[in-house]
Design a protein around this motif. Structure first.
Motif, PDB file in Angstrom:
ATOM      1  N   LEU A 101      32.195  23.056 -24.151  1.00  0.00           N
ATOM      2  CA  LEU A 101      32.348  21.752 -24.803  1.00  0.00           C
ATOM      3  C   LEU A 101      33.053  21.900 -26.148  1.00  0.00           C
ATOM      4  O   LEU A 101      32.622  22.675 -27.009  1.00  0.00           O
ATOM      5  N   VAL A 102      34.136  21.139 -26.317  1.00  0.00           N
ATOM      6  CA  VAL A 102      34.798  21.058 -27.622  1.00  0.00           C
ATOM      7  C   VAL A 102      33.987  20.101 -28.492  1.00  0.00           C
ATOM      8  O   VAL A 102      33.887  18.915 -28.190  1.00  0.00           O
ATOM      9  N   VAL A 103      33.401  20.626 -29.567  1.00  0.00           N
ATOM     10  CA  VAL A 103      32.551  19.795 -30.429  1.00  0.00           C
ATOM     11  C   VAL A 103      33.255  19.397 -31.722  1.00  0.00           C
ATOM     12  O   VAL A 103      32.716  18.612 -32.506  1.00  0.00           O
ATOM     13  N   GLY A 104      34.440  19.913 -31.937  1.00  0.00           N
ATOM     14  CA  GLY A 104      35.212  19.539 -33.109  1.00  0.00           C
ATOM     15  C   GLY A 104      36.578  20.184 -33.059  1.00  0.00           C
ATOM     16  O   GLY A 104      36.805  21.138 -32.307  1.00  0.00           O
ATOM     17  N   TYR A 105      37.492  19.655 -33.842  1.00  0.00           N
ATOM     18  CA  TYR A 105      38.806  20.271 -33.932  1.00  0.00           C
ATOM     19  C   TYR A 105      39.394  19.976 -35.298  1.00  0.00           C
ATOM     20  O   TYR A 105      38.958  19.063 -36.017  1.00  0.00           O
ATOM     21  N   GLY A 106      40.365  20.772 -35.676  1.00  0.00           N
ATOM     22  CA  GLY A 106      41.028  20.579 -36.954  1.00  0.00           C
ATOM     23  C   GLY A 106      42.446  21.092 -36.900  1.00  0.00           C
ATOM     24  O   GLY A 106      42.830  21.828 -35.995  1.00  0.00           O
ATOM     25  N   SER A 107      43.218  20.699 -37.892  1.00  0.00           N
ATOM     26  CA  SER A 107      44.611  21.134 -37.937  1.00  0.00           C
ATOM     27  C   SER A 107      45.097  21.159 -39.370  1.00  0.00           C
ATOM     28  O   SER A 107      44.543  20.504 -40.258  1.00  0.00           O
ATOM     29  N   VAL A 108      46.153  21.925 -39.577  1.00  0.00           N
ATOM     30  CA  VAL A 108      46.882  21.971 -40.843  1.00  0.00           C
ATOM     31  C   VAL A 108      48.356  21.823 -40.511  1.00  0.00           C
ATOM     32  O   VAL A 108      48.872  22.493 -39.611  1.00  0.00           O
ATOM     33  N   GLY A 109      49.007  20.923 -41.225  1.00  0.00           N
ATOM     34  CA  GLY A 109      50.435  20.705 -41.029  1.00  0.00           C
ATOM     35  C   GLY A 109      51.083  20.311 -42.334  1.00  0.00           C
ATOM     36  O   GLY A 109      50.415  20.201 -43.371  1.00  0.00           O
ATOM     37  N   PRO A 110      52.383  20.082 -42.321  1.00  0.00           N
ATOM     38  CA  PRO A 110      53.094  19.733 -43.551  1.00  0.00           C
ATOM     39  C   PRO A 110      52.552  18.457 -44.176  1.00  0.00           C
ATOM     40  O   PRO A 110      52.238  17.489 -43.488  1.00  0.00           O
ATOM     41  N   PHE A 111      52.456  18.446 -45.490  1.00  0.00           N
ATOM     42  CA  PHE A 111      52.067  17.232 -46.212  1.00  0.00           C
ATOM     43  C   PHE A 111      53.204  16.220 -46.211  1.00  0.00           C
ATOM     44  O   PHE A 111      52.976  15.015 -46.191  1.00  0.00           O
ATOM     45  N   HIS A 112      54.426  16.701 -46.223  1.00  0.00           N
ATOM     46  CA  HIS A 112      55.590  15.821 -46.283  1.00  0.00           C
ATOM     47  C   HIS A 112      56.788  16.577 -45.719  1.00  0.00           C
ATOM     48  O   HIS A 112      56.871  17.805 -45.838  1.00  0.00           O
ATOM     49  N   ALA A 113      57.716  15.859 -45.121  1.00  0.00           N
ATOM     50  CA  ALA A 113      58.879  16.493 -44.499  1.00  0.00           C
ATOM     51  C   ALA A 113      59.916  16.974 -45.511  1.00  0.00           C
ATOM     52  O   ALA A 113      60.708  17.863 -45.200  1.00  0.00           O
ATOM     53  N   LYS A 114      59.943  16.418 -46.712  1.00  0.00           N
ATOM     54  CA  LYS A 114      60.938  16.812 -47.706  1.00  0.00           C
ATOM     55  C   LYS A 114      60.720  18.277 -48.104  1.00  0.00           C
ATOM     56  O   LYS A 114      59.587  18.723 -48.294  1.00  0.00           O
ATOM     57  N   PRO A 115      61.793  19.065 -48.261  1.00  0.00           N
ATOM     58  CA  PRO A 115      61.642  20.496 -48.523  1.00  0.00           C
ATOM     59  C   PRO A 115      60.930  20.820 -49.823  1.00  0.00           C
ATOM     60  O   PRO A 115      60.317  21.888 -49.939  1.00  0.00           O
ATOM     61  N   GLY A 116      60.965  19.922 -50.794  1.00  0.00           N
ATOM     62  CA  GLY A 116      60.266  20.187 -52.047  1.00  0.00           C
ATOM     63  C   GLY A 116      58.765  20.251 -51.906  1.00  0.00           C
ATOM     64  O   GLY A 116      58.072  20.759 -52.804  1.00  0.00           O
TER      65      GLY A 116
END
Length: 223
Positions: A61-76
């Motif tokens: 059973l999957v009881v939770g999930y999480g992710s990390v990704g870009p905050f913003h697409a701009k390269p800065g």
């Protein structure tokens, strides 16, 4: 409970959690039911370098999930990431959200990211407490920027510094204008830039793309 990288086989369980959050909570600012293809796209996007998608499982059973990704697409913004954490209904308060968050923070530090941002619906005090307990600081409140279930929603920004040593950022990557591909590089020396054409009378201004997306805010309920 085991925390590990998400796989294709986990997606039906991830979808159940995500769909419940969409239908029953204000953690995600949409009322459109998600589908399995959307979760496949999510997994593919978060399988790229510098990103991560993880699950918490108890048996099958999957009881939770999480992710990390870009905050913003701009390269800065490339040294800043945004987290999302969701816990299955009935499994909050057992440390699942904390375990997912700790794993995401550790992997983001290992990847060399500088700051992690959490976008938390302001009424979700459980999530705010969890983030503060992990070192996040309140960075601002945007009032009435979202709507769901017939009411306005406020959005809380929270941030965590991931690296310890104060240092200047790495050198910027060349921009298109640095490579001779932009309008400024194509103008003769000393020539002024052409002013933008006026908008037609009565036209609405174009929406800026400088503002970060908040499609999926953290949802942990303190779990």
């Amino acid at each position: 409970m085991l925390i590990r990288t998400a796989t294709e086989a986990d997606l039906p369980g991830v979808l159940e959690i995500h769909a419940h959050a969409v239908a029953r909570s204000t953690a995600i600012f949409t009322e459109v039911p998600p589908d399995l293809q959307g979760r496949r796209d999510w997994l593919a996007a978060h399988s790229e370098p510098g990103r991560s998608a993880i699950v918490a499982v108890e048996g099958d059973l999957v009881v939770g999930y999480g992710s990390v990704g870009p905050f913003h697409a701009k390269p800065g913004y490339r040294h800043t990431v945004e987290n999302s954490v969701y816990v299955r209904e009935g499994h909050q308060g057992r440390g699942t959200g904390r375990a997912l968050m700790e794993s995401l923070i550790a992997s983001s530090r290992e990847a060399g990211h500088h700051v992690m941002v959490a976008l938390v619906e302001a009424g979700n005090e459980g999530s705010a407490r969890l983030h503060r307990s992990l070192g996040f600081e309140d960075a601002g409140l945007l009032r009435e920027v979202g709507t769901k279930f017939g009411r306005w929603l406020d959005l809380r920004y929270m941030t965590l510094r991931l690296d310890d040593a104060p240092a200047d950022p790495p050198p910027d990557r060349p921009s298109p204008t640095d490579r001779g591909g932009g309008e400024a590089a194509q103008r003769p020396s000393g020539a002024a830039a052409k002013p933008p054409a006026p908008a037609p009378r009565g036209a609405r201004p174009a929406q800026s793309d400088e503002w970060p997306s908040c499609r999926e805010g953290p949802f942990s309920r303190g779990g």
